[in-house]
Design an enzyme around this catalytic site. Sequence first.
Site, short mmCIF file in Angstrom:
data_model
loop_
_atom_site.label_atom_id
_atom_site.label_comp_id
_atom_site.label_asym_id
_atom_site.label_seq_id
_atom_site.Cartn_x
_atom_site.Cartn_y
_atom_site.Cartn_z
N LEU A 1 -43.29 -4.44 47.19
CA LEU A 1 -44.41 -5.37 47.05
C LEU A 1 -43.87 -6.61 46.34
CD1 LEU A 1 -47.37 -3.11 45.81
CD2 LEU A 1 -47.03 -4.03 48.11
N ASP A 2 -44.38 -7.78 46.71
CA ASP A 2 -44.02 -8.99 46.01
C ASP A 2 -44.32 -8.84 44.53
OD1 ASP A 2 -43.42 -10.15 48.45
OD2 ASP A 2 -45.30 -11.25 48.59
N ARG A 3 -43.56 -9.54 43.71
CA ARG A 3 -43.81 -9.52 42.27
C ARG A 3 -45.24 -9.92 41.94
NH1 ARG A 3 -43.16 -13.69 38.31
NH2 ARG A 3 -43.08 -12.79 36.21
#
Length: 250
Positions: free
Chosen positions: A73-75
Amino acid sequence: MAVGSGQRGHRMVLEEPRIPFEPRIIYEDQRIIVVDKPHFLATMPRGMWYASTVLIRMRRLYGEPDIIPAHRLDRATAGVLVLVRDPSARRAYQMLFQEHRVRKIYQCLAPVRPIARPRTGTVRHLDPPRVFPLERRSRVIKRRGVLQAWEERGPVNAVTRVELTAGHGCLATYTLYPKTGKTHQLRVHMNALGLPIVGDDLYPRIQTRAYDDFSRPLQLVARRLEFTDPFTGGRRAFVSSVPLDPQGEA
């Protein structure tokens, strides 16, 4: 600055900012650990982030250096994240995601307004004359080292179903069903529709913020993951409890 620590899979990062949010464990067994990832915490080490990542925190918590993520998942994105703790099970779980055999459901907050006509790709209304649900199809490109992804003409590689779920004044909750998994796909698709996600500091334009500014998280959550377990054959479903906040507060 990073130097080797002498431990497999670990390094030491000097002067790394600490992210004061912890992943919540949703489920664990002998093969996998499922966590609810908070906003601002990266999935795995990259760039300046090492200790403040889900991967390193889980390895340290369990004392298991072989833990790896089955996907990312993106930060900036919160929600359900699956990690694999059994090395012999890595490929089976990673292939679930690579072969799109996982049903992913996201939720986000974005403006309530007429959708824009994207410059490229297509928008198909699935229940006309209603605007929603709709299917957004386009070609999304993301280059390493470039902050933003972009859409261009060419073969479609990104498909998202978008549903309008609930209104909150000038904002609404949208439920997103990605059929593909391109980097920043949901953020790019919502922005192309003229509905940029609340708290997005990349789309439609890059906004610089301090690393310790947690005041306006991206209002995008990986709400639910569903898949058939490759070992037990049972149906798995995991749900995030990270709330969407119409005020955009952490």
